[in-house]
Write an enzyme that holds these catalytic residues in place. Structure first.
Site, short mmCIF file in Angstrom:
data_model
loop_
_atom_site.label_atom_id
_atom_site.label_comp_id
_atom_site.label_asym_id
_atom_site.label_seq_id
_atom_site.Cartn_x
_atom_site.Cartn_y
_atom_site.Cartn_z
N ARG A 52 0.84 -1.20 0.00
CA ARG A 52 0.00 0.00 0.00
C ARG A 52 0.87 1.24 0.00
O ARG A 52 1.91 1.26 0.65
CB ARG A 52 -0.84 0.05 1.27
CG ARG A 52 -1.64 -1.19 1.50
CD ARG A 52 -2.11 -1.20 2.96
NE ARG A 52 -2.64 -2.52 3.27
CZ ARG A 52 -2.93 -2.94 4.49
NH1 ARG A 52 -2.73 -2.12 5.53
NH2 ARG A 52 -3.41 -4.14 4.68
N ASP A 54 0.70 5.27 1.19
CA ASP A 54 -0.11 6.12 2.06
C ASP A 54 -0.68 7.32 1.32
O ASP A 54 -0.24 7.63 0.21
CB ASP A 54 0.74 6.63 3.23
CG ASP A 54 1.14 5.51 4.17
OD1 ASP A 54 0.26 4.70 4.53
OD2 ASP A 54 2.34 5.44 4.54
N ARG A 200 9.95 6.92 5.28
CA ARG A 200 9.68 8.24 5.87
C ARG A 200 10.31 8.38 7.25
O ARG A 200 10.79 9.45 7.62
CB ARG A 200 8.18 8.50 5.91
CG ARG A 200 7.60 8.69 4.49
CD ARG A 200 6.09 8.59 4.47
NE ARG A 200 5.48 9.63 5.27
CZ ARG A 200 4.17 9.64 5.61
NH1 ARG A 200 3.38 8.65 5.19
NH2 ARG A 200 3.69 10.62 6.33
#
Lengths: 247, 247
Positions: A52, A54, A200
């Site tokens: 996935r 974000d 991140r």
């Protein structure tokens, strides 16, 4: 009639989406694709991605697959899909693959790029595609931290909670920083797999080093501590691009 | 107390604006700037640009000026303005200039760039910043047409109606096409002044030549005819960037 297994390579600008995964409220990439494919294939499909992304995160080469009973040629599916999709999602390539291919489980590795605009002036044209940091970053120090990540490590310090209890050990094949034009910095991280928010969280911590708030030994201490509370803040989503998935 | 004359150099992404000029409905660049400056200067201001940009057109270096009784230092105005502006408009530079300076009337010339994405695949990241043309363009033929524009001409053939009865003679100093990476073409046009939609009308016609629909002699015939009805369609706004205004 047996189902065909179809692989797609996608690029998308994630700015206006609530991420990849279908959900009750808010438009998502998965939903946008499934709705159009349903029209073309005349049957509902479930798309499975390599992972996935974000909300606000982009893809240059996301890979996904779905199974279908449709006999339509892949070129017909591709042209139909691209004609129906909004202009911020594009199916670069669609091909038929063996039944065993699984976008997530078959993946051998992924490459992510994180873009930082490191200059005084902001750039209206990169507002959704880079993290703007005004203070001049020490990129040599950032490169030193990144090179420490190469190899096989327990990366719990860079994993966000809510990611379940999967094995936190990953092998990072490449972790480096390059300088583009006009203050653009590109952090490239390639690994056999990624934990939740791993890029991140790494970038947020490496930026702390670039700002001189932590040094190399502190960065190493964070890595070996396997404790998320020690690492820096998570870098914002808009700088992150999934570049490529390798099989 | 005498009023100061303030010059600003702006960059903006015009995608979500109804052009430069203040109007009753729809957000505009001028309005967005004037509202923020009013808060900072504590008085209403009227901003005059080198020229209006249309809805969806961008600027890397638009120039404008306004007069104010405020004594605030230009750096204070710049920082305050950039803090208040949305992230798709940026004041690159603000300086105090002589009373005679006028963003429009003092301009000696302008440089525009028009970006064409010339490849089969569209690019989600350039959807608001280039004109996507799938058919391979003959850039040599386009360059030939553009070189014909250099010099002083009556450019009525490339002027949209509704532009009043200003003199249609302009001097084009530079008109060329360059190739960027991954199918990006850049048309650069520099002139002492521009008629309404002039760059977009020129690009639309030059693209006709690139597609082989007209040849060089037909392009020349369009130029000398001084008749807008002969030229090609106007190129869409999102490929156009005002790069620089010269004084």
């Amino acid at each position: 009639m047996s189902q065909r297994n179809i692989k797609m390579i996608l690029s998308y600008d994630g700015s206006r989406y609530h991420g990849w995964q279908r959900q009750k409220t808010g438009e998502t990439i998965q939903q946008s694709l499934e709705e159009r494919l349903r029209m073309i294939l005349q049957e509902p499909v479930t798309i499975i991605a390599s992972g996935r992304t974000d909300a606000g995160v982009h893809a240059l080469g996301q890979v996904c697959h779905f199974r279908t009973s449709s006999r339509l040629a892949v070129d017909v599916i591709r042209n139909g899909l691209n004609a129906l999709l909004p202009d911020d999602i594009f199916a670069r390539d669609i091909s038929e693959v063996e039944a065993e291919f699984h976008a997530r489980y078959s993946a051998k590795g992924k490459l992510y790029e994180y873009r930082i605009l490191n200059r005084e002036d902001r750039d209206p044209f990169q507002r959704h595609h880079a993290w703007h940091i005004r203070t001049l970053l020490n990129t040599a120090e950032m490169a030193n931290c990144l090179s420490m990540l190469a190899g096989t490590h327990d990366l719990s310090s860079f994993r966000s909670s809510g990611s379940g209890n999967t094995n936190p050990v990953r092998t990072i094949r490449r972790a480096e920083i390059g300088r583009g034009e006009a203050g653009l910095l590109r952090v490239m991280i390639e690994a056999d797999g990624f934990l939740r928010h791993m890029v991140r969280n790494i970038v947020g911590t490496v930026v702390e080093a670039g700002l001189g708030r932590i040094d190399l030994s502190k960065f190493e201490a964070i890595l070996v501590a396997r404790d998320r509370r020690l690492a820096g803040l998570k870098a914002p989503p808009q700088g992150l691009f999934l570049v490529e998935v390798r099989y």
